[in-house]
Design a protein around this motif. Structure first.
Motif, PDB file in Angstrom:
ATOM      1  N   LYS A 149      40.737  46.395  35.335  1.00  0.00           N
ATOM      2  CA  LYS A 149      41.757  46.476  36.463  1.00  0.00           C
ATOM      3  C   LYS A 149      42.971  45.994  35.913  1.00  0.00           C
ATOM      4  CE  LYS A 149      39.284  49.189  39.071  1.00  0.00           C
ATOM      5  NZ  LYS A 149      39.668  50.739  38.950  1.00  0.00           N
ATOM      6  N   THR A 164      38.676  42.032  36.980  1.00  0.00           N
ATOM      7  CA  THR A 164      37.951  42.655  35.851  1.00  0.00           C
ATOM      8  C   THR A 164      36.618  41.908  35.509  1.00  0.00           C
ATOM      9  OG1 THR A 164      40.247  43.285  34.941  1.00  0.00           O
ATOM     10  CG2 THR A 164      38.438  43.196  33.475  1.00  0.00           C
ATOM     11  N   ASP A 187      44.965  51.097  37.830  1.00  0.00           N
ATOM     12  CA  ASP A 187      45.580  50.477  38.673  1.00  0.00           C
ATOM     13  C   ASP A 187      44.817  50.776  39.839  1.00  0.00           C
ATOM     14  OD1 ASP A 187      46.655  52.816  39.601  1.00  0.00           O
ATOM     15  OD2 ASP A 187      48.621  52.215  38.778  1.00  0.00           O
ATOM     16  N   THR A 188      45.161  50.766  41.218  1.00  0.00           N
ATOM     17  CA  THR A 188      44.331  51.127  42.443  1.00  0.00           C
ATOM     18  C   THR A 188      44.203  52.765  42.279  1.00  0.00           C
ATOM     19  OG1 THR A 188      46.409  51.526  43.597  1.00  0.00           O
ATOM     20  CG2 THR A 188      45.326  49.154  43.948  1.00  0.00           C
TER      21      THR A 188
END
Length: 415
Positions: A149, A164, A187-188
């Motif tokens: 992430k 992560t 990302d999100t």
């Protein structure tokens, strides 16, 4: 736990995938995590697609077909059973790529780039994973975007290490080879990338989070050489490097190891091996906490297509801390990578890479407050542990624009 990384050259064709499978079969009982890059020059081909979808739609279809044909050819050579599920999986991925291209409304090149470029790794790992299963090497295919992430700094995303690590740690208890992608994160909501050649970094991220014993980067060279054989004759294998020495070489541009790779490995004392997939039993290069470099020879690095920018004051006033802070603020804003700096009383010179094509914006900002000149397409030569012979060989018959020496390192900029 071991982590392996195979670069694009190792899987550039069907024979490369077969060779990778033979290597992994020897380690199938050790359950390594296997990071695979895009096949061959696929990343370059996808960069053309990313450009065309925004700036040259008349060439878009032809550039897509290059990627489709290349991967379909490899699949056809590896899987003789036309009913094998890999054909539909690959076709679905290619269809997903087309959907993204057709529905994209963003004009942000960096964002669009990251949504497109990762299909190289998704395709390569799918083909490798399916072939390994066919070859008798049981494995699990993993979407790395669910485990690494990042922030939203597209094309050079920063890892959220806390999240992560939480997502990767459970793989410690896995009893199968894991095949996953290098270079990618998320990302999100969207795919991100860790920077060009970032698959080595991916391997280091997994190794750090899993407390791995070692990372092995499999290359088409015997290991880390003291020079790029494309530019320098009689390159020598470096048998051992300290983390510090390897980080220095990576910082100056040695192409075998990604600059970010070594930091997480050094933090946990994880050994890095660089070995040849063409000769997997050869010793290769070992990078660890041992001091120094073996053998102790000059190491040569060249970076092409650099830009030398010279900045000086308009009124002959000194270039002082305030000016330097201002200069670096602009460089940071436009993501210019600085590889050399040198200053005098009234001037400041920098050798940079314009990865994001922001040179004109940078020059525009500088010209408001400074006198600016620049020379494009220069070469930056770096020699670690230079001696007289190395200095003479690197400076002979060259038009030297700038030269700088420290105790261990010589750098020159030439046209």
């Amino acid at each position: 736990m071991k982590v392996f990384k195979f670069g694009g050259a190792s899987v550039k064709d069907a024979e490369g995938v077969r060779n990778l499978s033979t290597i992994l079969k020897q380690y199938s009982n050790e359950y390594p995590v296997v990071i695979v890059s895009a096949m061959g020059k696929t990343t370059n081909a996808l960069e053309v697609i990313a450009h065309n979808v925004l700036y040259n739609k008349t060439e878009l279809e032809a550039s897509i077909q290059v990627v489709e044909t290349y991967h379909n050819t490899i699949v056809s050579e590896l899987f003789l059973n036309v009913n094998h599920p890999v054909f539909s999986i690959v076709n679905d991925l290619l269809a997903d790529l087309r959907t993204i291209l057709q529905t994209n409304v963003s004009t942000n090149y960096n964002f669009v780039y990251d949504q497109i470029i990762g299909f190289g790794e998704l395709l390569s790992t799918t083909i490798v994973s399916e072939y390994l299963n066919q070859f008798g090497v049981e494995n699990i295919w993993l979407d790395v975007r669910n485990h690494i992430k990042t922030d939203v700094n597209y094309r050079r995303a920063n890892v959220d290490w806390e999240i992560t690590e939480q997502l990767i740690k459970p793989l410690k208890h896995n009893h199968s080879i894991v095949v996953t992608q290098g270079f990618l994160g998320s990302d999100t909501k969207n795919t991100t990338t860790l920077g060009r050649e970032g698959s080595d970094y991916t391997a280091a991220i997994f190794a750090y989070c899993l407390d791995a014993e070692s990372v092995t980067i499999w290359k088409d060279v015997p290991g880390v050489l003291n020079a790029d054989p494309r530019y320098f004759k009689e390159a020598q294998l470096l048998e051992q490097l300290s983390y510090t020495e390897a980080i220095e070489l990576a910082f100056y541009g040695a192409s075998v190891i990604h600059p970010k790779t070594l930091q997480p490995l050094q933090k946990k004392g994880i050994t890095l091996y660089v070995k040849s997939f063409l000769n997997p039993k050869a010793k290769g290069t070992k990078v660890n906490a041992d001091l120094g470099i073996t053998p102790k020879v000059p190491c040569y690095i060249v970076k092409k297509q650099e830009i030398l920018i010279c900045i000086s004051s308009l009124d002959f006033s000194y270039i002082v801390e305030e000016n330097i802070s201002d200069i670096f603020s602009v460089l940071h804003r436009f993501k210019m990578k600085v590889n050399l700096i040198q200053n005098s009383a009234i001037s400041f010179s920098i050798c940079v890479e314009d990865i994001f094509n922001n040179l004109e914006h940078v020059l525009e900002y500088f010209r408001v407050s400074y006198k600016v000149s620049y020379v494009s397409n220069v070469s930056l030569y770096t020699v670690r542990h230079y001696n007289t012979d190395a200095t003479n060989s690197i400076t002979k018959n060259k038009d030297i624009l700038l030269q700088q020496r420290t105790q261990d390192t010589l750098q020159i900029v030439t046209k």
